[in-house]
Enzyme design. Structure first.
Site, PDB file in Angstrom:
ATOM      1  N   ASP A  15       0.881  -1.325   0.040  1.00 18.82           N
ATOM      2  CA  ASP A  15      -0.077   0.086  -0.113  1.00 18.82           C
ATOM      3  C   ASP A  15       0.773   1.322  -0.068  1.00 18.82           C
ATOM      4  O   ASP A  15       1.963   1.159   0.490  1.00 18.82           O
ATOM      5  CB  ASP A  15      -1.005  -0.003   1.142  1.00 18.82           C
ATOM      6  CG  ASP A  15      -1.933  -1.044   1.158  1.00 18.82           C
ATOM      7  OD1 ASP A  15      -2.196  -1.588   0.170  1.00 18.82           O
ATOM      8  OD2 ASP A  15      -2.220  -1.550   2.357  1.00 18.82           O
ATOM      9  N   LYS A  16       0.265   2.283  -0.550  1.00 15.47           N
ATOM     10  CA  LYS A  16       1.104   3.670  -0.762  1.00 15.47           C
ATOM     11  C   LYS A  16       1.669   3.930   0.760  1.00 15.47           C
ATOM     12  O   LYS A  16       2.780   4.579   0.654  1.00 15.47           O
ATOM     13  CB  LYS A  16       0.371   4.756  -1.115  1.00 15.47           C
ATOM     14  CG  LYS A  16       0.584   6.235  -0.984  1.00 15.47           C
ATOM     15  CD  LYS A  16      -0.191   7.138  -1.515  1.00 15.47           C
ATOM     16  CE  LYS A  16       0.159   8.634  -1.593  1.00 15.47           C
ATOM     17  NZ  LYS A  16      -0.675   9.594  -1.940  1.00 15.47           N
TER      18      LYS A  16
END
Length: 317
Positions: free
Chosen positions: A133-134
């Protein structure tokens, strides 16, 4: 068009995969795109039966090249050879481009470095085998050629490749535990995942490592499956949240937390070319290091996250 005469009978997808030394998944895409024919007749089914002596024609599909965003950052490379690369992904870096993503991504960085894997079926891979995830940081493996990509993907499926994560959570766990609950899209919030009756199988192990003076806790997590937001969702079922994870319910106790404090710390795999078992440690970034230094006993932390013994802590779960 490329042409050859089949030397044996069998399914068209199997014969093409063996002849071209690529995955049957890629061949299936070629067939569905109408790029394969037998004796001048276009084939639409991967199961089509080929006879010895049949003339097979196929055409490679050109990948659509995307416009690369200017890259003004660098990424730490933990390991690199002719076949693969292991990086330490920083927070805030998106892995894959999307219409909603305006800033440069990890894919843009890879293209700039000359790593751009176009398969025969026109799929742009850029070597990325698994995602982060970011806001999550840590170890990510990237393949430099299609054969390496296929072999690493197989390891991801058969669980011979995996990662141990470190996370800072808002309240200590009661005990080491495994959460085995299906995950799917939250019906009331499309940004979130949730435990839902007909979701995909999801299993996570959690191990307590050290408790802080602020009553937060450092834990380790091991994934048995790879669902979106899996660690965050399964922790929420225990009434626990990762520091900075406001999407799933974290409420700040004392400090303003800038991002989700989740880090893919230890990556293990078998080298696709040499067969050697390898482990890679991704150093913690400054924000997590600063939190640990402020609220934890550093000598205890060093012992608890020792890569040589971290995996042993999951024994018996």
């Amino acid at each position: 068009m490329n042409t050859f005469s089949s030397t044996k009978s069998g399914r068209i997808d199997k014969i093409l995969a063996e002849t071209l030394d690529v995955s049957r998944n890629q061949i299936e895409k070629l067939i569905k795109d109408g790029l394969v024919s037998v004796n001048g007749k276009s084939i639409t089914k991967p199961s089509f039966k080929v006879e010895e002596g049949d003339e097979i024609e196929y055409e490679f599909k050109e990948a659509e090249k995307r416009e690369v965003a200017p890259v003004d950052f660098d990424v730490e490379v933990i390991y690199e050879d002719a076949y693969l690369m292991v990086i330490n992904k920083p927070a805030g870096l998106v892995v894959h481009p999307a219409p909603s993503v305006k800033e440069p991504t990890l894919v843009d960085w890879l293209i700039q470095r000359g790593i751009s894997l176009s398969t025969i079926s026109g799929e742009e891979r850029h070597g990325i085998v698994h995602r982060i995830d970011k806001e999550t940081t840590g170890a990510l493996v990237i393949a430099k050629d299609n054969k390496t990509h296929e072999k690493l993907s197989e390891q991801l499926q058969d669980k011979s490749m995996g990662r141990y994560y470190l996370a800072l959570i808002d309240y200590p766990l009661k005990e080491d535990t495994i959460v085995d609950k299906p995950i799917g899209r939250n019906p009331n919030n499309r940004l979130k995942m949730d435990v839902v009756p007909h979701g995909k199988e999801a299993k996570t192990a959690f191990v307590k490592l050290a408790q802080s003076r602020a009553d937060t806790e450092l834990i380790a997590a091991k994934l048995f499956t790879g669902r979106t937001h899996q660690i965050r969702v399964h922790l929420a079922t225990l009434g626990r949240h990762i520091l900075g994870d406001h999407l799933y319910g974290f409420k700040s106790k004392r400090d303003r937390i800038s991002r989700v404090k989740l880090h893919a710390y230890l990556l293990y795999l078998t080298h696709p070319e040499t067969g050697k078992k390898m482990e890679f440690v991704a150093p913690l970034f400054g924000d997590m290091q600063a939190y640990l230094a402020k609220y934890f006993d550093e000598s205890e932390i060093d012992e608890k996250i020792d890569p040589r013994t971290l995996g042993d802590r999951f024994t018996g779960l």
